[in-house]
Design an enzyme around this catalytic site. Sequence first.
Site, mmCIF file in Angstrom:
data_model
loop_
_atom_site.group_PDB
_atom_site.id
_atom_site.type_symbol
_atom_site.label_atom_id
_atom_site.label_comp_id
_atom_site.label_asym_id
_atom_site.label_seq_id
_atom_site.Cartn_x
_atom_site.Cartn_y
_atom_site.Cartn_z
ATOM 1 N N LYS A 181 1.315 -1.023 -0.119
ATOM 2 C CA LYS A 181 0.217 0.178 0.049
ATOM 3 C C LYS A 181 0.741 1.306 0.254
ATOM 4 O O LYS A 181 1.684 1.516 1.178
ATOM 5 C CB LYS A 181 -1.058 -0.105 0.862
ATOM 6 C CG LYS A 181 -1.842 1.431 0.867
ATOM 7 C CD LYS A 181 -2.400 1.826 2.536
ATOM 8 C CE LYS A 181 -0.880 2.593 2.878
ATOM 9 N NZ LYS A 181 -1.502 4.341 1.531
ATOM 10 N N GLU A 256 9.874 1.283 10.998
ATOM 11 C CA GLU A 256 11.051 2.272 9.205
ATOM 12 C C GLU A 256 10.342 3.784 10.361
ATOM 13 O O GLU A 256 9.740 4.298 9.521
ATOM 14 C CB GLU A 256 11.053 2.328 9.044
ATOM 15 C CG GLU A 256 12.318 0.336 8.078
ATOM 16 C CD GLU A 256 13.253 0.545 9.002
ATOM 17 O OE1 GLU A 256 13.850 1.987 9.296
ATOM 18 O OE2 GLU A 256 14.553 -0.377 8.841
ATOM 19 N N CYS A 290 13.600 10.560 6.948
ATOM 20 C CA CYS A 290 13.862 9.877 9.021
ATOM 21 C C CYS A 290 15.421 10.125 9.176
ATOM 22 O O CYS A 290 15.774 10.212 10.370
ATOM 23 C CB CYS A 290 13.415 8.580 8.931
ATOM 24 S SG CYS A 290 13.883 7.850 7.475
ATOM 25 N N GLU A 388 10.213 15.668 15.342
ATOM 26 C CA GLU A 388 11.094 15.466 13.984
ATOM 27 C C GLU A 388 10.561 17.115 13.031
ATOM 28 O O GLU A 388 9.476 17.003 12.790
ATOM 29 C CB GLU A 388 10.680 14.401 13.208
ATOM 30 C CG GLU A 388 11.077 14.045 11.985
ATOM 31 C CD GLU A 388 10.381 12.928 11.643
ATOM 32 O OE1 GLU A 388 9.358 12.281 11.661
ATOM 33 O OE2 GLU A 388 11.860 12.111 10.992
HETATM 34 P P1 NAP Z 1 2.902 8.662 7.581
HETATM 35 O O1 NAP Z 1 1.607 9.568 7.726
HETATM 36 O O2 NAP Z 1 2.740 7.653 8.603
HETATM 37 O O3 NAP Z 1 2.402 7.557 6.343
HETATM 38 C C1 NAP Z 1 2.642 6.280 6.395
HETATM 39 C C2 NAP Z 1 2.118 5.414 5.505
HETATM 40 O O4 NAP Z 1 1.172 4.951 6.299
HETATM 41 C C3 NAP Z 1 1.735 6.445 4.502
HETATM 42 O O5 NAP Z 1 1.317 5.001 3.656
HETATM 43 C C4 NAP Z 1 0.169 6.501 4.979
HETATM 44 O O6 NAP Z 1 -1.289 6.190 3.827
HETATM 45 C C5 NAP Z 1 0.205 5.847 5.787
HETATM 46 N N1 NAP Z 1 -1.189 5.691 6.708
HETATM 47 C C6 NAP Z 1 -1.813 6.794 7.445
HETATM 48 N N2 NAP Z 1 -2.512 6.135 8.323
HETATM 49 C C7 NAP Z 1 -2.493 4.678 8.857
HETATM 50 C C8 NAP Z 1 -4.101 4.315 9.142
HETATM 51 N N3 NAP Z 1 -4.363 4.394 9.841
HETATM 52 N N4 NAP Z 1 -3.716 2.784 8.836
HETATM 53 C C9 NAP Z 1 -2.674 2.568 7.711
HETATM 54 N N5 NAP Z 1 -1.993 2.961 7.208
HETATM 55 C C10 NAP Z 1 -1.807 3.961 7.100
HETATM 56 O O7 NAP Z 1 3.431 8.814 7.050
HETATM 57 P P2 NAP Z 1 4.604 9.746 5.934
HETATM 58 O O8 NAP Z 1 3.901 11.006 6.713
HETATM 59 O O9 NAP Z 1 4.243 9.724 4.893
HETATM 60 O O10 NAP Z 1 6.108 10.033 6.445
HETATM 61 C C11 NAP Z 1 7.113 10.601 7.001
HETATM 62 C C12 NAP Z 1 7.552 9.727 8.245
HETATM 63 O O11 NAP Z 1 8.263 8.184 7.902
HETATM 64 C C13 NAP Z 1 8.228 10.206 9.172
HETATM 65 O O12 NAP Z 1 8.147 10.368 10.458
HETATM 66 C C14 NAP Z 1 9.728 9.575 8.785
HETATM 67 O O13 NAP Z 1 10.521 9.898 9.855
HETATM 68 C C15 NAP Z 1 9.229 8.382 8.518
HETATM 69 N N6 NAP Z 1 10.322 6.994 7.748
HETATM 70 C C16 NAP Z 1 10.743 6.523 8.481
HETATM 71 C C17 NAP Z 1 11.284 6.114 7.656
HETATM 72 C C18 NAP Z 1 12.610 4.718 8.206
HETATM 73 O O14 NAP Z 1 12.987 4.029 7.594
HETATM 74 N N7 NAP Z 1 12.941 4.782 10.137
HETATM 75 C C19 NAP Z 1 11.852 6.229 6.464
HETATM 76 C C20 NAP Z 1 10.922 7.259 5.192
HETATM 77 C C21 NAP Z 1 10.752 7.793 6.139
HETATM 78 P P3 NAP Z 1 -1.764 8.196 3.397
HETATM 79 O O15 NAP Z 1 -0.668 8.504 1.967
HETATM 80 O O16 NAP Z 1 -3.226 7.455 2.595
HETATM 81 O O17 NAP Z 1 -1.940 8.788 4.270
#
Ligand code: NAP
Length: 486
Positions: A181, A256, A290, A388
Site C-alpha cells: 500500500k 521504520e 527520517c 522531527e
Molecule cells: P505516515 O503518515 O505515517 O504515512 C505512512 C504510510 O502510512 C502512508 O502510506 C499512509 O497512507 C499510511 N497510513 C496512514 N494512516 C494509516 C492508518 N491508520 N492505517 C494504515 N496506514 C496508514 O507518514 P508520512 O508522513 O507519509 O511519512 C513521514 C514519516 O515517515 C516521518 O516520520 C519519517 O521519519 C518516517 N520515515 C521513516 C523511515 C525509516 O526508515 N525509519 C523512512 C522514511 C520515512 P496515506 O498516504 O494514505 O495517508
Amino acid sequence: MIDLTNKDLMPNLCLIDGKWCEADQGDRVNVTNPATGEILASVPMMGKAETERAVLAAHSAGKAWRQLTGKSRAEILRRWFELLLANQDDLAKILSAEQGKPIKEAKGEIAYAASFVEWFAEEAKRVYGDVIPEVMPGTRLTVRKEPIGVCAAITPWNFPAAMITRKAGPALAAGCTIIIKPATQTPLTAIALAVLSEQAGVPAGVLQIVNGRSADIGDTLCAHPLVRKLSFTGSTEVGRLLMRQCSDNIKKVSLELGGNAPFIVFDDANLDKAVEGALIAKYRNNGQTCVCANRILVQDGIYDRFAAKLADAVDRMVVADGSNPRADLGPLIDTKAYASVSGMIDEALALGAKQVTKREIHTDPSQRFMNPVVLSGATKEMRVYRDEIFGPVAPLFRFYSIEEAIELANDTEFGLASYLYTSSINTYIQVSEALEYGMVGVNTGLISNEVAPFGGIKSSGIGREGSKYGIEDYLEIKYVCLGGLE
Ligand code: NAP
C-alpha cells in the site's frame, strides 16, 4: 503530463492477482505535482474488499513461489533490477513529478531502490540454516529458514521507490508474497515498479499494489490471519497504531519510524567536511527524510565559523521545480507540511533563535517552496529540539564538553540516525559507543546503502532493512529434531 519514453509505466491502475484493475466502486483519487499543483493522473481508491482479495491471491500465489529455488527467484529479481535501471530516467521523472524532489535526486533514488533488488537477488541464494551438534545419541538437529508467508508493506511518500524495494526485495527473495500500500500522495512510482516486476517475470499475486483508504486497507491487512507480517515505514504515531492492530493475531512487525538525528560537530572537526556533511544530512530531499540531521550540536570553539560557513553554502542552494536540472531543493510535499515547518521556525525565532542565512524564508505565495534556513541560538525549549522538523531548517545548538554533547544527543525518544564530526579517534570511539542510535555516521553525512543494516531503536522502530539482516525479517526458523537413528 509526464513525458515518458516508456508509456507502459503509467497504467494508473492497481495490480491484484495479476490483473490491472479499478476499485470495485470505481472510486479514484488525483495525484498532483507538489511543485505546480498540476493533476498528473488519477488512480483507483480501494478499500477493504479489494485488500481482502489481494490477501487471498497472495496466499494462493505463495504456494508455488516458495517452492521455487532461491536461485530461480534470484533470476527473476535480477531481471527486475535490470529493468529498473533500464527505465531509470522515466522512473525518476515520475518520482520527481509526484514527490517534488529534484530530478538528480530522483535518479539517485531509483539507483538506490534498484540496489536493494540486486542485493536481495544475491541473498536469495544464501538463506542458510544450521546443523547443530546433537546432545543425545541417535538424533540429528537441523534448522531451516522458511518464508514467513503473505507480507504487507505500507510505505511513505518521501522515498516512493526505495521504501518499496527495501521491503519487496527481501520478501520476494525469501519466498514470501507481498501486498504494497503506497502513500496516497505518491502511488505512481509504486505502480511503475509493479509494471516492471511483472515484465521481469514475477508471477501473478506475488507482488500486488493496493492504493486507497489507508485506515481500511491497514485494518484489513493487520486483522487478516493469512497476513503473517507487516512492514511499515512512516510516522511513529501510525506505527504505534499498526503495531497494536497486529497484536490480535501476533503478526511479525517491522517498523521504520521517525527520527530526531543529532549532528554533532566537535572543535577538532574538519570545518569544510562538516559543512559538506551537514548540507547532505540536513537538506537532502528538502529535509524530508527520517535520517535528516534534526539538531545540529556544535561545540563552542567552532560554533561561529561553522554557522557562517553553513549559512553561506545554504544561501547558494537553488530552490526550484524538481524538473529543473539545477534544482537543489524542490517544494515541500504539501501546504500542510509548509505550515508545520513555518510554525517551528516562528516559534524558534520568538524564543530567541536568530536567522543566520540571508535569504528571506517565505517568498512563494503558494506556500510550496521554502527557502532553506540556518538558525543559531537554538535551545531545548524549542520544538525544533524535540520534534522531527521534516523541512529545510538547520537549528544550531551550542555545547561545551563531550559529556554534554552525548547527553543532548540522547535526550530524545527517537534512536534512528546520528552523526558526528571529529578528528580524534578517542572522541569517535567514546561518542559513537555512547550514542543510543541504530546508525552512526562518523565524518560523513551519507550513511544509507543496500549492504548496511538500516533501522532504529527506541521509538524509531523495530527491525533492520538492507544488509544480510534485512532478509531475516521475512523468514521463520524451523528446527527439526530427527530421532530414532541407529
Ligand atoms: P505516515 O503518515 O505515517 O504515512 C505512512 C504510510 O502510512 C502512508 O502510506 C499512509 O497512507 C499510511 N497510513 C496512514 N494512516 C494509516 C492508518 N491508520 N492505517 C494504515 N496506514 C496508514 O507518514 P508520512 O508522513 O507519509 O511519512 C513521514 C514519516 O515517515 C516521518 O516520520 C519519517 O521519519 C518516517 N520515515 C521513516 C523511515 C525509516 O526508515 N525509519 C523512512 C522514511 C520515512 P496515506 O498516504 O494514505 O495517508
